[in-house]
Design a protein around this motif. Structure first.
Motif, short mmCIF file in Angstrom:
data_model
loop_
_atom_site.label_atom_id
_atom_site.label_comp_id
_atom_site.label_asym_id
_atom_site.label_seq_id
_atom_site.Cartn_x
_atom_site.Cartn_y
_atom_site.Cartn_z
N GLY A 321 -14.97 -7.46 -1.80
CA GLY A 321 -14.19 -7.25 -3.03
C GLY A 321 -13.66 -5.83 -3.11
N GLN A 322 -14.49 -4.87 -2.73
CA GLN A 322 -14.06 -3.46 -2.75
C GLN A 322 -12.88 -3.28 -1.78
OE1 GLN A 322 -17.89 -1.90 -1.52
NE2 GLN A 322 -18.20 -0.86 -3.48
N GLN A 323 -12.98 -3.93 -0.62
CA GLN A 323 -11.90 -3.80 0.38
C GLN A 323 -10.62 -4.47 -0.11
OE1 GLN A 323 -14.24 -5.37 3.58
NE2 GLN A 323 -14.69 -3.34 4.40
N ASP A 324 -10.80 -5.59 -0.81
CA ASP A 324 -9.62 -6.29 -1.34
C ASP A 324 -8.90 -5.41 -2.36
OD1 ASP A 324 -8.07 -8.84 -1.59
OD2 ASP A 324 -8.69 -8.58 -3.67
N ILE A 325 -9.68 -4.80 -3.25
CA ILE A 325 -9.09 -3.91 -4.26
C ILE A 325 -8.32 -2.78 -3.57
CG2 ILE A 325 -9.65 -2.18 -6.04
CD1 ILE A 325 -11.81 -4.05 -7.06
N ALA A 326 -8.98 -2.16 -2.59
CA ALA A 326 -8.37 -1.01 -1.90
C ALA A 326 -7.05 -1.41 -1.24
CB ALA A 326 -9.33 -0.46 -0.87
N LYS A 327 -7.07 -2.59 -0.60
CA LYS A 327 -5.88 -3.05 0.10
C LYS A 327 -4.74 -3.34 -0.89
CE LYS A 327 -4.59 -6.57 3.26
NZ LYS A 327 -4.95 -7.85 3.81
N ARG A 328 -5.08 -4.00 -1.96
CA ARG A 328 -4.06 -4.36 -2.95
C ARG A 328 -3.47 -3.13 -3.62
NH1 ARG A 328 -1.99 -8.97 -1.61
NH2 ARG A 328 -3.52 -10.64 -1.47
N VAL A 329 -4.36 -2.18 -3.98
CA VAL A 329 -3.92 -1.01 -4.76
C VAL A 329 -2.81 -0.23 -4.07
CG1 VAL A 329 -4.69 1.30 -5.47
CG2 VAL A 329 -5.93 -0.71 -6.25
N LEU A 330 -2.92 -0.07 -2.76
CA LEU A 330 -1.87 0.71 -2.08
C LEU A 330 -0.71 -0.16 -1.59
CD1 LEU A 330 -3.50 3.75 -0.30
CD2 LEU A 330 -2.04 3.66 -2.30
N GLY A 331 -0.75 -1.44 -1.90
CA GLY A 331 0.37 -2.33 -1.53
C GLY A 331 1.59 -2.05 -2.40
N GLU A 332 2.77 -2.31 -1.84
CA GLU A 332 4.03 -2.02 -2.53
C GLU A 332 4.13 -2.74 -3.89
OE1 GLU A 332 7.01 -1.93 0.73
OE2 GLU A 332 8.40 -2.30 -0.94
N ASP A 333 3.76 -4.01 -3.90
CA ASP A 333 3.89 -4.81 -5.13
C ASP A 333 3.09 -4.21 -6.27
OD1 ASP A 333 5.51 -6.61 -4.14
OD2 ASP A 333 4.03 -8.25 -3.95
N PHE A 334 1.81 -3.94 -5.96
CA PHE A 334 0.94 -3.39 -6.99
C PHE A 334 1.41 -2.02 -7.44
CE2 PHE A 334 -2.48 -0.63 -8.34
CZ PHE A 334 -3.01 -1.35 -9.39
N GLN A 335 1.77 -1.17 -6.48
CA GLN A 335 2.22 0.18 -6.81
C GLN A 335 3.38 0.16 -7.80
OE1 GLN A 335 1.37 3.60 -5.56
NE2 GLN A 335 -0.52 2.48 -5.50
N LYS A 336 4.25 -0.82 -7.61
CA LYS A 336 5.41 -0.93 -8.49
C LYS A 336 4.98 -1.46 -9.87
CE LYS A 336 9.23 -3.88 -9.25
NZ LYS A 336 10.19 -4.86 -8.85
N THR A 337 4.35 -2.63 -9.88
CA THR A 337 4.07 -3.29 -11.16
C THR A 337 3.09 -2.49 -12.01
OG1 THR A 337 4.24 -5.27 -9.83
CG2 THR A 337 3.66 -5.58 -12.11
N PHE A 338 2.07 -1.95 -11.35
CA PHE A 338 1.08 -1.19 -12.11
C PHE A 338 1.72 0.03 -12.76
CE2 PHE A 338 -2.18 2.10 -12.57
CZ PHE A 338 -3.18 1.42 -13.25
N SER A 339 2.46 0.81 -11.98
CA SER A 339 3.04 2.04 -12.52
C SER A 339 4.09 1.76 -13.58
CB SER A 339 3.61 2.93 -11.40
OG SER A 339 2.62 3.84 -10.98
N ILE A 340 4.85 0.68 -13.42
CA ILE A 340 5.83 0.36 -14.45
C ILE A 340 5.11 0.08 -15.77
CG2 ILE A 340 7.46 -1.46 -15.21
CD1 ILE A 340 8.70 -1.31 -12.40
N ASN A 341 3.98 -0.61 -15.70
CA ASN A 341 3.21 -0.88 -16.92
C ASN A 341 2.49 0.36 -17.45
OD1 ASN A 341 3.17 -3.83 -17.71
ND2 ASN A 341 2.82 -3.97 -15.51
N LYS A 342 2.04 1.21 -16.53
CA LYS A 342 1.17 2.33 -16.90
C LYS A 342 1.93 3.59 -17.31
CE LYS A 342 -3.23 3.93 -16.63
NZ LYS A 342 -3.09 5.27 -17.11
#
Ligand code: GAL
Length: 428
Positions: A321-342
């Motif tokens: 689970g920790q590895q999944d979070i790490a992988k997702r967090v630096l992915g392009e999709d997450f970087q975009k959607t998270f920062s737009i919300n945040k």
């Protein structure tokens, strides 16, 4: 069997079957301690939660309310002392090194992910170094926030007869006077220590410039902490404080942001997570609200990098689970959607260089442009108030002196500068 009986039979059968017979088996469970609890922040962290759940893991939400994270850090410490740290926790800046030195962070779990996903080439060295301990990643950087922003409601400005955003402290005072005269709260501000120090560091940057800020709040140089420029910064801080919301004592930052959004107040000095509240209220940057560098600070960028650190755990499911979070967090999709919300900007260099491609608004585009330019000019400086410049002990010393100074009607700026230096020295 009639329909009521059929339903009753189904319910009693269901209660005998384990949950896993209905839901796909979870691949593992990860608890994530963080302090993203305002409406806008929650919308952002929910992006990660949904992704991790979609990947088959159980997300245990360890949210601890309290802007700036002081309460979350206290909870984390007591969890660690009790031998029960979460799998993942939001920790920032030099504090990551301190945690890693205790041996509680895991420097193996991110090795493969970092290599496969090429983190070293995606991240600026300054960013990567913050989340590495002895050469290994112990945390994944999530996003970059800028602290030196002024948030403006242009409708309120118009009603108060102000025709442009202030670019100097004098213009700021003039605008604040007009807002006051027109019956608005000039400056929305919650009087919690981290918010007081957020305003303090903005004023220090405005008065002392990038070099002075660095000497005083990053290098903790005695001359800079007690010299005439710091005395001037503290004098200005006292003046800025006269425009703060009289009902703001102890108030959460997002409730103060709401006063600007709802047209009760004209301005707020806050990092760009404030934008998450505007976004949640469906307001558009550049139209419904304005973001400008805090007056006098356009040559600097006080940065704040949110990071998720990984703690050693015994359970294999948690590691996955920790590895999944790490992988997702630096992915392009997450970087975009998270920062737009945040309200933040991505931490990936390739994305920072091409912001319009990802649909970021004007505030985020300005932030990314300034981040890259200021990284070259030296204008990029770590935020003291947001745990990026010093240890938590030194930060606590600043918080105490600054908040006491703001609240003491008889406080003297030269005396406060001396106290600042003494408290910082004692905390080092
Ligand atoms: C900061 C943190 C941001 C935001 C803010 C208010 O320290 O980096 O992500 O959450 O506090 O809570």
């Amino acid at each position: 069997m009639n329909s009521t009986l059929r339903l009753a039979a189904a319910i009693s059968l269901a209660s005998l079957m384990p949950l896993s017979a209905f839901a796909a088996e979870s691949k593992g469970s990860v608890e994530v301690v963080h302090w993203w609890t305002s409406g806008g922040e929650k919308a952002a962290v929910d992006v990660l939660k949904a992704q991790v759940e979609k990947d088959g893991f159980t997300w245990k939400d360890g949210a601890v309310a309290g802007g700036g994270g002081s309460t979350a850090m206290t909870v984390l410490k007591s969890r660690a002392v009790a031998g029960n740290p979460p799998g993942v926790a939001q920790i920032k800046g030099p504090d990551i090194q301190d945690w890693a030195a205790t041996g509680l962070l895991d420097s193996d779990v991110l090795k493969d992910v970092a290599k496969q996903e090429k983190w070293d080439s995606l991240l600026d060295k300054k960013v990567a170094d913050t989340v590495k301990y002895e050469g290994d990643y112990v945390a994944v950087p999530v996003n970059i926030h800028r602290i030196n922003w002024l948030w403006i409601n242009p409708e309120v400005f118009k009603k108060a007869g102000i025709d442009k955003a202030p670019t100097t402290l004098d213009e700021f005072y003039a605008a604040a006077d007009k807002l006051k005269a027109a019956g608005f709260i000039p400056l929305a501000h919650g009087g919690q220590p981290w918010q007081d120090s957020t305003v303090f560091e903005n004023v220090v940057l405005a008065v002392m410039g990038v070099e002075g800020y660095k000497k005083a709040l990053v290098d903790l140089d005695e001359k800079a902490l007690t010299g005439p420029e710091m005395v001037k910064a503290l004098t200005e801080l006292k003046k800025v404080a006269t425009y703060m919301d009289p009902d703001g004592k102890g108030q959460d930052w997002n409730l103060e942001a709401a006063k600007v959004i709802n047209g009760k107040a004209g301005m707020q000095i806050m990092g760009d997570w404030a934008k998450s509240e505007w976004t949640l209220a469906k307001k558009t940057a550049g139209k419904d609200y304005q973001c400008v560098p805090f007056p006098g600070t356009d040559k600097g960028f006080l940065y704040n990098i949110d990071s998720l650190a990984v703690f050693k755990q015994k359970n294999e499911g948690t590691t996955a689970g920790q590895q999944d979070i790490a992988k997702r967090v630096l992915g392009e999709d997450f970087q975009k959607t998270f920062s737009i919300n945040k309200g933040s900007i991505p931490v990936r260099n390739d994305m920072l260089a091409d912001m319009s491609k990802y649909g970021f608004d004007s505030c985020a585009q300005t932030a990314a442009k300034d981040f890259l330019a200021d990284a070259k000019s030296g204008g990029l400086q770590p935020s003291m108030a947001h745990n990026m410049a010093t240890t938590l002990a030194v930060q606590g010393a600043f918080f105490d002196v600054v908040t006491n100074y703001i609240n003491d009607p008889k406080a003297d700026p030269a005396d406060a500068a001396k106290k600042l230096n003494a408290a910082v020295k004692a905390a080092q």
